[in-house]
Design a protein around this motif. Structure first.
Motif, short mmCIF file in Angstrom:
data_model
loop_
_atom_site.label_atom_id
_atom_site.label_comp_id
_atom_site.label_asym_id
_atom_site.label_seq_id
_atom_site.Cartn_x
_atom_site.Cartn_y
_atom_site.Cartn_z
N HIS A 103 0.85 -1.19 0.00
CA HIS A 103 0.00 0.00 0.00
C HIS A 103 0.89 1.24 0.00
N TYR A 145 1.16 5.64 0.53
CA TYR A 145 0.60 6.84 1.14
C TYR A 145 1.37 8.06 0.67
N GLN A 172 2.20 12.03 1.69
CA GLN A 172 2.15 12.97 2.80
C GLN A 172 2.77 14.30 2.38
N PRO A 225 -0.83 11.63 6.43
CA PRO A 225 -0.74 10.83 5.20
C PRO A 225 -2.11 10.58 4.60
N PHE A 244 5.21 6.92 1.08
CA PHE A 244 5.59 5.79 1.92
C PHE A 244 4.89 4.52 1.44
N GLN A 276 3.88 0.47 2.46
CA GLN A 276 3.52 -0.22 3.70
C GLN A 276 3.03 -1.61 3.38
N TRP A 300 1.61 -5.40 5.53
CA TRP A 300 1.28 -6.11 6.76
C TRP A 300 2.09 -7.39 6.77
N TRP A 360 2.93 -4.11 11.25
CA TRP A 360 2.73 -3.27 10.08
C TRP A 360 4.05 -2.55 9.82
N PHE A 406 6.39 0.16 7.51
CA PHE A 406 6.48 1.25 6.54
C PHE A 406 7.88 1.30 5.94
N GLY A 445 10.96 3.62 4.41
CA GLY A 445 11.56 4.83 4.97
C GLY A 445 11.06 6.13 4.35
N HIS A 448 -5.08 1.76 14.73
CA HIS A 448 -3.64 1.83 14.89
C HIS A 448 -3.22 3.14 15.55
N GLY A 477 10.42 9.46 9.00
CA GLY A 477 9.34 8.72 8.36
C GLY A 477 8.29 8.24 9.34
N LEU A 478 7.37 7.44 8.83
CA LEU A 478 6.28 6.90 9.63
C LEU A 478 6.75 5.64 10.36
N TRP A 485 5.10 2.59 12.62
CA TRP A 485 3.94 1.92 13.20
C TRP A 485 4.24 1.55 14.65
N TYR A 543 -5.83 -7.22 3.79
CA TYR A 543 -4.38 -7.04 3.84
C TYR A 543 -3.99 -5.76 4.57
N HIS A 544 -4.93 -5.30 5.38
CA HIS A 544 -4.63 -4.34 6.44
C HIS A 544 -3.91 -3.08 6.00
N TYR A 545 -4.58 -2.29 5.18
CA TYR A 545 -4.04 -0.97 4.93
C TYR A 545 -4.76 0.03 5.83
N TRP A 588 -6.79 8.55 8.46
CA TRP A 588 -5.81 9.05 9.42
C TRP A 588 -6.38 10.27 10.14
#
Lengths: 107, 119
Positions: free
Chosen positions: A32, A34, A36, A42, A85, A87, A89, A96, A98, A100, B35, B44-45, B47, B103-105, B109
């Motif tokens: 997936h 995103y 931002q 995001p 980004f 991502q 699972w 989860w 991500f 960089g 989440h 960056g992000l 989790w 598949y968990h996106y 947000w």
């Protein structure tokens, strides 16, 4: 599990941008993407490798094969300048992950 | 209108504890996993944690396991994150986000709440 993205990609307006997201066997997972923009949360632009949420222009596309997933942005516009980004699972680790992030600069 | 609104951030000293909240509206909160994701300044992000729609399962990133606790109150449509023994490296924007799909996106947000850990 680690997802590797290039730190930056530059592209001229009207051209095609490709942002990669790589790791061994990433094709076994659903990737997936995103977008931002500075100071904003995001926004999902691609899910399940290549599907677009409603409201996302069809200029945004995705591929996933082998060891690399790719976000492709056709006919790039100044407004596409942002961080992107990837991502996944990781069901084996119940986590989860991500990438960089890649800063897209529109020249 | 689907919305997530975080609160509870601020400036705190190292070693202290804090609880962040996320108020959900515009959708059936009790039907979705949720989440917490953070973003250090200029980074960056990352989790942090997820909780199943009914609270039955919780998973954490290794970086916060044992220090942070995710929870939810479905009757109040609210998500929480308890942060203990805070460190300078916990500084950042904390986002709550809605999980979606097999598949968990993350499809929704919040705008985030800023936490600064500093003496």
């Amino acid at each position: 599990y680690v997802l590797t993205q290039p730190p930056s990609v530059s592209v001229a307006p009207g051209k095609t941008a490709r942002i990669t997201c790589g790791e061994n066997n990433v094709a076994d997972k659903s990737v997936h993407w995103y977008q931002q923009k500075p100071g904003q949360a995001p926004v999902l632009v691609i899910y399940y490798d290549s599907d677009r949420p409603s409201g996302i222009p069809d200029r945004f596309s995705g591929l996933n094969s082998g060891s690399t997933a790719t976000l492709i942005i056709y006919r790039v516009e100044a407004g596409d300048e942002a961080d992107y980004f990837c991502q996944v699972w990781d069901k084996n680790g119940d986590s989860w992950v991500f990438g960089g992030g890649t800063k897209l600069t529109v020249l | 209108q689907v919305q997530l609104l975080e609160s509870g951030g601020g400036v705190v000293q190292p070693g202290t504890s804090l609880t962040l909240s996320c108020a959900a509206s515009g959708f059936t909160f009790s039907s979705y996993g949720m989440h917490w994701v953070r973003q250090a300044p200029g980074k960056g992000l990352e989790w942090l944690a997820v909780i199943w729609y009914d609270g039955s399962k919780k998973f954490y990133a290794d970086s916060v396991k044992g220090r942070f606790t995710i929870s939810r109150d479905n009757s109040q449509q609210t998500l929480f994150l308890q942060l203990n023994t805070l460190r300078a490296e916990d500084t950042g924007v904390y986002y709550c986000a809605r999980d979606f799909g097999a598949y968990h996106y993350i499809d929704i947000w919040g705008q985030g709440t800023l936490l600064s850990v500093s003496s």
